[in-house]
Design an enzyme around this catalytic site. Structure first.
Site, PDB file in Angstrom:
ATOM      1  N   SER A  12       7.772  26.025  21.209  1.00  0.00           N
ATOM      2  CA  SER A  12       8.222  24.928  20.352  1.00  0.00           C
ATOM      3  C   SER A  12       8.544  23.704  21.197  1.00  0.00           C
ATOM      4  O   SER A  12       8.987  23.835  22.351  1.00  0.00           O
ATOM      5  CB  SER A  12       9.480  25.381  19.616  1.00  0.00           C
ATOM      6  OG  SER A  12      10.117  24.283  19.005  1.00  0.00           O
ATOM      7  N   TYR A  65      18.505  29.472  19.763  1.00  0.00           N
ATOM      8  CA  TYR A  65      17.111  29.627  19.334  1.00  0.00           C
ATOM      9  C   TYR A  65      16.171  28.987  20.360  1.00  0.00           C
ATOM     10  O   TYR A  65      15.220  29.612  20.838  1.00  0.00           O
ATOM     11  CB  TYR A  65      16.903  28.979  17.943  1.00  0.00           C
ATOM     12  CG  TYR A  65      15.492  28.536  17.698  1.00  0.00           C
ATOM     13  CD1 TYR A  65      14.494  29.466  17.432  1.00  0.00           C
ATOM     14  CD2 TYR A  65      15.130  27.183  17.770  1.00  0.00           C
ATOM     15  CE1 TYR A  65      13.173  29.057  17.248  1.00  0.00           C
ATOM     16  CE2 TYR A  65      13.825  26.770  17.593  1.00  0.00           C
ATOM     17  CZ  TYR A  65      12.855  27.707  17.338  1.00  0.00           C
ATOM     18  OH  TYR A  65      11.564  27.299  17.173  1.00  0.00           O
ATOM     19  N   LYS A 107      13.146  30.526  23.218  1.00  0.00           N
ATOM     20  CA  LYS A 107      11.773  30.036  23.447  1.00  0.00           C
ATOM     21  C   LYS A 107      11.580  29.723  24.928  1.00  0.00           C
ATOM     22  O   LYS A 107      10.570  30.084  25.529  1.00  0.00           O
ATOM     23  CB  LYS A 107      11.495  28.788  22.609  1.00  0.00           C
ATOM     24  CG  LYS A 107      11.442  29.018  21.113  1.00  0.00           C
ATOM     25  CD  LYS A 107      10.217  29.820  20.698  1.00  0.00           C
ATOM     26  CE  LYS A 107      10.089  30.011  19.210  1.00  0.00           C
ATOM     27  NZ  LYS A 107       9.140  31.077  18.847  1.00  0.00           N
ATOM     28  N   PHE A 118       4.941  20.906  17.580  1.00  0.00           N
ATOM     29  CA  PHE A 118       5.846  19.852  17.139  1.00  0.00           C
ATOM     30  C   PHE A 118       6.315  20.233  15.724  1.00  0.00           C
ATOM     31  O   PHE A 118       6.946  21.261  15.575  1.00  0.00           O
ATOM     32  CB  PHE A 118       5.209  18.477  17.381  1.00  0.00           C
ATOM     33  CG  PHE A 118       5.406  18.132  18.846  1.00  0.00           C
ATOM     34  CD1 PHE A 118       4.741  18.855  19.844  1.00  0.00           C
ATOM     35  CD2 PHE A 118       6.344  17.203  19.249  1.00  0.00           C
ATOM     36  CE1 PHE A 118       4.996  18.646  21.208  1.00  0.00           C
ATOM     37  CE2 PHE A 118       6.609  16.972  20.608  1.00  0.00           C
ATOM     38  CZ  PHE A 118       5.931  17.693  21.572  1.00  0.00           C
TER      39      PHE A 118
HETATM   40  C1  UD1 Z   1      13.821  21.785  13.582  1.00  0.00           C
HETATM   41  C2  UD1 Z   1      14.680  22.386  14.655  1.00  0.00           C
HETATM   42  C3  UD1 Z   1      13.807  22.734  15.818  1.00  0.00           C
HETATM   43  C4  UD1 Z   1      12.723  23.702  15.366  1.00  0.00           C
HETATM   44  C5  UD1 Z   1      11.926  23.058  14.233  1.00  0.00           C
HETATM   45  C6  UD1 Z   1      10.892  24.007  13.652  1.00  0.00           C
HETATM   46  C7  UD1 Z   1      16.921  21.511  14.354  1.00  0.00           C
HETATM   47  C8  UD1 Z   1      17.968  20.608  14.895  1.00  0.00           C
HETATM   48  N1  UD1 Z   1      15.752  21.481  14.991  1.00  0.00           N
HETATM   49  O1  UD1 Z   1      13.182  20.621  14.093  1.00  0.00           O
HETATM   50  O2  UD1 Z   1      14.579  23.311  16.847  1.00  0.00           O
HETATM   51  O3  UD1 Z   1      11.865  23.991  16.438  1.00  0.00           O
HETATM   52  O4  UD1 Z   1      12.813  22.682  13.185  1.00  0.00           O
HETATM   53  O5  UD1 Z   1      11.446  24.908  12.746  1.00  0.00           O
HETATM   54  O6  UD1 Z   1      17.121  22.213  13.390  1.00  0.00           O
HETATM   55  N2  UD1 Z   1      15.931  16.028   7.838  1.00  0.00           N
HETATM   56  C9  UD1 Z   1      16.602  15.405   6.817  1.00  0.00           C
HETATM   57  N3  UD1 Z   1      17.058  16.158   5.772  1.00  0.00           N
HETATM   58  C10 UD1 Z   1      16.839  17.504   5.684  1.00  0.00           C
HETATM   59  C11 UD1 Z   1      16.146  18.152   6.729  1.00  0.00           C
HETATM   60  C12 UD1 Z   1      15.715  17.378   7.801  1.00  0.00           C
HETATM   61  O7  UD1 Z   1      16.828  14.189   6.872  1.00  0.00           O
HETATM   62  O8  UD1 Z   1      17.272  18.142   4.704  1.00  0.00           O
HETATM   63  C13 UD1 Z   1      15.410  15.221   8.965  1.00  0.00           C
HETATM   64  C14 UD1 Z   1      15.893  15.615  10.338  1.00  0.00           C
HETATM   65  O9  UD1 Z   1      17.068  14.936  10.670  1.00  0.00           O
HETATM   66  C15 UD1 Z   1      14.691  15.205  11.205  1.00  0.00           C
HETATM   67  C16 UD1 Z   1      13.486  15.436  10.292  1.00  0.00           C
HETATM   68  O10 UD1 Z   1      14.004  15.415   8.983  1.00  0.00           O
HETATM   69  O11 UD1 Z   1      14.756  13.830  11.521  1.00  0.00           O
HETATM   70  C17 UD1 Z   1      12.788  16.745  10.538  1.00  0.00           C
HETATM   71  O12 UD1 Z   1      13.717  17.809  10.461  1.00  0.00           O
HETATM   72  P1  UD1 Z   1      13.270  19.346  10.490  1.00  0.00           P
HETATM   73  O13 UD1 Z   1      12.165  19.561   9.542  1.00  0.00           O
HETATM   74  O14 UD1 Z   1      14.491  20.170  10.328  1.00  0.00           O
HETATM   75  O15 UD1 Z   1      12.664  19.508  11.960  1.00  0.00           O
HETATM   76  P2  UD1 Z   1      13.337  19.238  13.385  1.00  0.00           P
HETATM   77  O16 UD1 Z   1      14.758  18.893  13.277  1.00  0.00           O
HETATM   78  O17 UD1 Z   1      12.464  18.274  14.100  1.00  0.00           O
END
Ligand code: UD1
Length: 338
Positions: free
Chosen positions: A126, A150, A154, A179
């Site tokens: 990841s 987590y 990895k 990503f």
């Molecule tokens: C998350 C994990 C990461 C993991 C990846 C794949 C965290 C901090 N990181 O990545 O370690 O490898 O998932 O499963 O959990 N967002 C919102 N509202 C929401 C959910 C997300 O605004 O309800 C935003 C987040 O702040 C971020 C973006 O959407 O900017 C993507 O979030 P998400 O899909 O959870 O992925 P990551 O945080 O990049």
């Protein structure tokens, strides 16, 4: 001769899409999955979309005797390892559960592979291994450093793989640093089906669009990004699956890490806008505080995978969300309703 590939976690989101692509390329597929966060229905769909050349075993890979049995029963020549726990928040609450599950299962697999003279290994890593990146887009040579249990599993598994490859030159290992995988199979029959409240953005957005949840929370509107919301490199799961086939076919002696991303960033607000357009639904949201552990921007430099694997992620955000919406609207409750 048709090769037999063991796909661990093959009933899950990325594993199931990869299993379909392997079958379409005439590989034989053995799936090992404990179904702790996936559905047996995915296996039936894999057979429909791919081919029936699938053998499914419901096993817990932390039991080494069961892992050995898989290699005894099937002429496995390579392993694509997806199985693992992946919720960041849960890993902070239950670190031992994460270390025991993710590390023990992987060590069992690697030691049984060696005992059965199988040396080809593709690992589901990841972009989380880059922690808080200092450089954007992120190349594979960037410093690593996870920020939660987590992510550390990895990273530790990557390090174990590097040590094994250094000790024995029969190993051929690819570490694929994903990503943000999103989207679904174009048929609408296979997609992401998180249990409980989705942690990740796109499944949450889709559940709001389909009426399962009322409102999205946007985690932070004051990031140092063009519109203030977080930017990520979203990649279509079918492009990601193709990346696994490319990695498998281009394996070479040693242990190599590859970024699998598009190199393009999208913000949370862009995701909402595009999801509204492709679904024709309004997605209500509130901008709330930042989520702990989040970063402003994550963006892949996928040059190495483009060059060395001859692979590129072609599907754009519109295609990702169109496919995610097709899956969600055809299966509002995920596999539970099929
Ligand atoms: C998350 C994990 C990461 C993991 C990846 C794949 C965290 C901090 N990181 O990545 O370690 O490898 O998932 O499963 O959990 N967002 C919102 N509202 C929401 C959910 C997300 O605004 O309800 C935003 C987040 O702040 C971020 C973006 O959407 O900017 C993507 O979030 P998400 O899909 O959870 O992925 P990551 O945080 O990049």
């Amino acid at each position: 001769m048709t090769k037999t590939i063991l796909v661990t976690g093959g009933a899950g989101f990325i594993g199931s899409h990869t299993a379909v692509e392997l079958l379409l390329r005439d590989y034989r597929v053995v799936i090992a999955d404990d179904l702790s966060n996936s559905s047996a229905k995915a296996i039936e769909v894999i057979k429909t979309l791919g081919s029936a050349d699938v053998s499914f075993h419901e096993v817990d890979l932390t039991d080494e005797a069961l892992v050995a049995q898989l290699f005894d029963e099937h002429p496995i020549e390579a392993v694509v390892h997806f199985a693992g726990l992946k919720a960041v928040g849960e890993s902070v609450e239950k670190p031992m559960h994460y270390y025991r599950t993710n590390l023990t299962s992987t060590m069992n697999l690697l030691s049984q592979m060696a005992q059965h003279d199988v040396w080809d290994f593709v690992f589901s890593s990841s972009a989380t291994v880059y922690g808080t990146p200092e450089q954007l887009p992120i190349p594979e040579s960037a410093p690593t450093g996870a920020t939660n249990p987590y992510g550390r599993t990895k990273l530790m598994i990557e390090e174990i793989c590097q040590d094994l490859a250094a000790a024995d030159d029969r190993w051929r290992i690819s570490l694929l640093r994903y990503f943000n995988p999103v989207g679904a199979h174009a048929s609408g029959q296979l997609g992401e089906d998180p249990r409980g409240i989705p942690n990740n953005l796109v499944p949450f957005v889709m559940q709001v669009a389909v009426g399962r949840r009322e409102k999205l929370q946007v985690f932070g509107g004051d990031w140092d990004t063009p519109d203030g919301s977080g930017v990520r490199d979203y990649i279509h799961v079918v492009d990601l699956a193709a990346g696994h086939l490319a990695a498998l076919e281009k394996l070479r002696a040693g242990c190599e890490a590859y970024n699998l991303g598009t190199g393009n960033g999208s913000s949370v607000l862009e995701i909402i806008g595009t999801a509204e357009r492709v679904s024709g639904k309004t997605i209500p949201y509130d901008v709330v505080d930042r989520r702990s552990g989040d970063i402003a921007t994550s963006l892949a430099d996928p040059t190495k995978a483009n060059r060395e694997l001859g692979w590129r992620a072609d599907r754009n955000l519109e295609a990702m969300l169109t496919d995610a919406w097709r899956w969600q609207s055809m299966n509002p409750m995920g596999f539970a309703e099929n």
